[in-house]
Enzyme design. Sequence first.
Site, PDB file in Angstrom:
ATOM      1  N   TYR A  56      32.358  36.518  58.146  1.00 55.23           N
ATOM      2  CA  TYR A  56      32.574  35.415  57.208  1.00 55.23           C
ATOM      3  C   TYR A  56      32.263  34.090  57.902  1.00 55.23           C
ATOM      4  CZ  TYR A  56      35.181  38.877  54.419  1.00 55.23           C
ATOM      5  OH  TYR A  56      35.566  39.988  53.686  1.00 55.23           O
ATOM      6  N   HIS A 125      34.324  47.401  58.524  1.00 55.44           N
ATOM      7  CA  HIS A 125      33.910  46.675  57.321  1.00 55.44           C
ATOM      8  C   HIS A 125      32.968  47.505  56.461  1.00 55.44           C
ATOM      9  CE1 HIS A 125      33.180  42.254  55.884  1.00 55.44           C
ATOM     10  NE2 HIS A 125      33.512  43.050  54.907  1.00 55.44           N
ATOM     11  N   SER A 204      38.471  41.212  45.742  1.00 55.61           N
ATOM     12  CA  SER A 204      37.829  40.695  44.521  1.00 55.61           C
ATOM     13  C   SER A 204      38.514  41.215  43.256  1.00 55.61           C
ATOM     14  CB  SER A 204      36.342  41.056  44.507  1.00 55.61           C
ATOM     15  OG  SER A 204      35.643  40.384  45.531  1.00 55.61           O
ATOM     16  N   PRO A 205      39.846  41.129  43.176  1.00 56.35           N
ATOM     17  CA  PRO A 205      40.545  41.633  41.984  1.00 56.35           C
ATOM     18  C   PRO A 205      40.295  40.794  40.734  1.00 56.35           C
ATOM     19  CG  PRO A 205      42.074  40.454  43.384  1.00 56.35           C
ATOM     20  CD  PRO A 205      40.787  40.550  44.157  1.00 56.35           C
ATOM     21  N   LEU A 206      39.664  39.625  40.910  1.00 52.50           N
ATOM     22  CA  LEU A 206      39.294  38.789  39.764  1.00 52.50           C
ATOM     23  C   LEU A 206      37.796  38.882  39.477  1.00 52.50           C
ATOM     24  CD1 LEU A 206      41.459  35.627  40.539  1.00 52.50           C
ATOM     25  CD2 LEU A 206      42.037  37.619  39.152  1.00 52.50           C
ATOM     26  N   GLY A 207      37.157  39.951  39.974  1.00 54.45           N
ATOM     27  CA  GLY A 207      35.733  40.117  39.723  1.00 54.45           C
ATOM     28  C   GLY A 207      34.905  38.979  40.277  1.00 54.45           C
ATOM     29  N   ARG A 208      35.287  38.459  41.454  1.00 54.87           N
ATOM     30  CA  ARG A 208      34.641  37.297  42.073  1.00 54.87           C
ATOM     31  C   ARG A 208      34.668  36.084  41.138  1.00 54.87           C
ATOM     32  NH1 ARG A 208      32.105  39.222  46.703  1.00 54.87           N
ATOM     33  NH2 ARG A 208      31.746  41.461  46.686  1.00 54.87           N
ATOM     34  N   GLY A 209      35.727  35.981  40.365  1.00 52.51           N
ATOM     35  CA  GLY A 209      35.901  34.849  39.452  1.00 52.51           C
ATOM     36  C   GLY A 209      35.383  35.110  38.063  1.00 52.51           C
TER      37      GLY A 209
END
Length: 342
Positions: A56, A125, A204-209
């Site tokens: 990152y 990873h 990413s539980p918000l679908g990457r936004g």
Amino acid sequence: MNHGTRWLGPLQVSPLGLGCMGMSTAYGRPDEASSKATLERALERGVTLFDTADMYGHGANEELLGRHLSGVREQIVLATKTGILSLPGLGLPIGLDASPARIARAADASLRRLRTEVIDLYYLHRVDPRVPIEESIGAMAELVRAGKVRALGVSEVTADELRRAHAVHPIAAAQLEWSLFSRDPEHSVVPTAHELGIGVVAYSPLGRGMLTGSPAATTRLSLLDYRRLLPRWNRSNLAENLRQADLVRQIADEVGARPAQVALAWLLGHDPDAVPIPGTKHPGYLDENLAALDLTLTAEQRGRLDRLRAAGDRYRSGPGAPSRPQSAQRAGQPQTGTRSRH
């Protein structure tokens, strides 16, 4: 935050963690002041799991956490990952290397950047197709024996790879992209993790936004935003995905919540033992995400959400992308899986 805790092997963590990638790369220009405020707010609110990786920002994210979390090191669980090579400056993936020699060097570099003597949770990873997973995990197990790492994890593995890794050394956590738009883990990997007593961390539980429907995460991405390269943001898929996300907004209106809270509440209800790690670099969004812990959806609302299906693959092919699906695709089911909140 007082909603119980979760266990990732020997590590006790808060029910929501904080994904820190977007503070340094991928989702627009970094803002250290905002990121620092978000880290401080997370500590105030009782968040204990902080997730990063050596790729990152090509180490910049680990350095950020080292600067701002070293003073509270005993209060938190620090997770980082290795195995993806990244481009200096941008931190974009350029290849994989999970060889034992590289893992040993990478761990020492992460320890220096994080300003710590031990990594609580060290993930592979990605599985390097040139290196048997047994060899990669064996090298990581040596780090545990040396006192440099407390527990091991794996990211984006198949059920078979998870079993093989666990046979070499106990695996504390399997990190998987899991959200209303990424459902493949439910078919094989999550049940296998439960069977083996391995914790599940949902990134990413918000679908990457995408699931928030926010223009800043969908139609108005900055020029530096990594999502511009992802299939679900292609013009051919975006309109359909926004239509799907609108159902999340409708249910949020019904319960007096925000779409992000609905998406997180769905996941928390689906697997009460899982640990979602939504990412943000804004304290306000952090508070909004944590409020999902107090939200309960009805069976009817959950049923409507269960029917959501994203258009487009999660990743383009290339370094850092999973080399194959996390589980076999169910017959007739569309492929799923892929705000500075993600």
